[in-house]
Each structure stands twice: as structure tokens, then as C-alpha cells.
Design an enzyme around this catalytic site. Structure first.
Site, PDB file in Angstrom:
ATOM      1  CG  HIS A   1      -2.069  -0.860   1.185  1.00  0.00           C
ATOM      2  ND1 HIS A   1      -3.312  -0.424   0.807  1.00  0.00           N
ATOM      3  CD2 HIS A   1      -2.202  -2.168   1.434  1.00  0.00           C
ATOM      4  CE1 HIS A   1      -4.159  -1.433   0.831  1.00  0.00           C
ATOM      5  NE2 HIS A   1      -3.515  -2.510   1.208  1.00  0.00           N
TER       6      HIS A   1
ATOM      7  CG  HIS B   1       0.203  -9.201   2.948  1.00  0.00           C
ATOM      8  ND1 HIS B   1      -1.047  -8.680   2.643  1.00  0.00           N
ATOM      9  CD2 HIS B   1       1.083  -8.200   2.694  1.00  0.00           C
ATOM     10  CE1 HIS B   1      -0.915  -7.426   2.221  1.00  0.00           C
ATOM     11  NE2 HIS B   1       0.368  -7.113   2.252  1.00  0.00           N
TER      12      HIS B   1
END
Ligand code: HPA
Length: 278
Positions: A64, A253
């Protein structure tokens, strides 16, 4: 940062952004984990790192970037948030909703919410796109609601209706684009959880029984805040991993970020097609 948010905080953030852009976006796009590269499609962008915006909840997660990319996509003025913050990062739910409030103050009337999600519907495969037809708001239903605290009357009522969060017309447009481009989008119910721990097999069996098709850690607070303010919402999940409710696979992840590479080209085509028809 306090748990609740005020009009002053929202307006300070909006003023900071307004002073740095020359176009007025009507559409906002929030990109989920691994989906950030879609922002590269924006033409002649103004880029604002979110850590330069007052009161903004900053993303701390790998994958991100934490910036606003404002420019044109398919000729439409658009504001893209690359790197949202999540509840598990420690922010309150109202703080997670602040970016949507700020977008609305900037003139946005439509938000496209995207996320990476685990596919809990056994018919789904990693790499699929899912149009969100409704959500299960497990956290907001039971306590941490993004509208908790003094109601911001400028945006909407104390007790807002949530009978149709995801705009029917936008869903129909997205379905048409998918049909035209053979993207084979799925449709289903997204359940928003806190994370950061992934679900146990028992969690997944429970969520499937409750009607969930995809599981993730975002989107629901933003969708609730957007509807409170009367914005139109389109929600799209990129299925990054297939969940086996018997516990025969392990979620990570890294896998979520890797799947983004397959999902981004399809999501880009879908969103461009939708924008062209708006
Ligand atoms: N569970 C919760 N959130 C997620 C998942 C998952 O399997 N994949 C991507 N986000």
C-alpha cells in the site's frame, strides 16, 4: 488522533488537497492490496502523498503506497487512493471513513471500492473478480461502526438506510462491461472482518453459513460512510486466494500481493469500461 472525526478535520484535509489540484474529480477509486498499479493508468496525474494531508489515516501495510493520484482516466476526472488504512492498523472506524468524507467534500459523487478478498464460495477461483452485491458488516453490526459518535448532519441522518448499499445501476453497468469483455465476473456478498489474523476453518464455515462469498478486511466501513453521505457505491473484490473451509490451505499476505498481478489487468479493463459508460 481522536476516535471520532469532526467537520473541521474533514475540511482541513479537503482544503489541503483542493489547493494542490486543478481538476474537480466526481469519481473516486480506492485500490485494495496488490491493486495499486491500476493508478499508473491515470493521465497527467497530480500526486499527493497521504502523509502530507492533515488528519488522514496512513497505511502501514506492505503493498500500500499511501498516495492520492488525481487526473483523468477514460477522459473522466478521477481521484485514486492508493493505499487505504485498515481497522487492524489501530485506527478507529470513523477515522477509516475520513477519506470518503473528504472525497465527498471535494465534489465526488461516486466511489468505486476495490479490495483483495479470500474466496469462500466454493465456485470461486483465485484471480476472479466479484461484483459486491451486498455486504455483511460483522464489525459495524456489533460495535465498531464508522458512524459511531456525534452524527455529521451535513452528510446524512443519524439512522441511515442500508437496504441498497451497492448501486444497482452501477452493478448493471459493470455486469454489461464484463459480459462484453468476457471477464466472467462473479457476484456475491462480501464480509468485512477486522483482521489482521486470517480466518480459522471454523470462522470460514460460520461465514459461509451466514451467506458470505468473499472475505476481507476493508471496504465495509467506507461503503457505510459513503451511503450515509448519499454517494453511489460500486464494490469490486479481486479474489486473491481460495479459502478451503476444511482448512486444507494456508493464507498469506504474499499470496494476496502475487494474485494482484493477475487481477490488475482484468480490474483495469472492468473499471475503464465502467468509466467509459458513466
Ligand atoms: N481473508 C481475509 N482477508 C483477505 C483474504 C482472506 O483470505 N485474502 C485477502 N484478504
Amino acid at each position: 488522533m481522536s476516535d471520532t472525526i469532526t467537520m473541521q478535520e474533514i475540511d482541513a484535509a479537503a482544503a489541503c488537497i483542493r489547493g494542490r489540484i486543478s481538476i474537480q474529480p466526481k469519481i473516486a477509486l480506492i485500490l485494495g492490496s496488490g491493486l495499486g498499479p491500476l493508478a499508473d493508468e491515470v493521465e497527467s496525474p497530480a500526486i499527493i502523498p497521504t502523509n502530507e494531508i492533515p488528519n488522514w489515516p496512513l497505511s502501514t501495510v506492505q503493498g500500500h503506497k499511501g498516495r492520492l493520484v488525481i487526473g483523468r482516466l477514460m477522459g473522466k476526472p478521477i481521484l485514486v487512493l492508493q493505499g487505504r488504512a485498515h481497522y487492524y492498523e489501530g485506527y478507529s472506524m470513523p477515522r477509516i471513513g475520513l477519506p470518503v468524507r473528504v472525497m465527498q467534500r471535494l465534489g465526488v459523487n461516486t466511489v468505486i471500492l476495490t479490495n483483495a478478498a479470500g474466496g469462500i464460495n466454493p465456485d470461486f477461483s483465485a484471480g476472479d473478480l466479484m461484483l459486491i452485491t451486498d455486504h455483511l458488516s460483522l464489525l459495524p453490526m456489533t460495535g465498531p461502526n464508522p458512524l459511531r459518535g456525534p452524527n455529521l448532519d451535513e452528510f446524512g441522518p443519524r439512522f441511515p438506510d442500508m437496504s441498497q448499499v451497492y448501486d444497482k445501476e452501477l452493478l448493471a453497468i459493470a455486469q454489461k462491461v464484463s459480459d462484453d469483455l468476457n471477464l466472467n465476473v462473479r457476484r456475491g456478498i462480501y464480509v468485512g472482518l477486522s483482521g489482521p489474523s486470517f480466518e480459522t476453518p471454523a470462522d470460514c464455515r460460520f461465514l459461509r453459513l451466514a451467506g458470505a462469498d468473499a472475505v476481507g478486511m476493508s471496504t465495509v466501513p467506507e461503503a457505510i460512510v459513503a451511503r450515509h453521505g448519499g454517494l453511489r457505491v460500486l464494490g469490486i473484490s479481486g479474489i486473491s486466494n481460495k479459502i478451503d473451509i476444511n482448512g486444507n490451505n494456508v493464507a498469506s499476505h504474499e499470496e494476496v500481493l502475487e494474485a494482484g498481478k493477475v487481477i490488475v489487468p482484468k480490474l483495469t479493463a472492468l473499471i475503464k469500461g465502467v468509466l467509459a459508460r458513466l
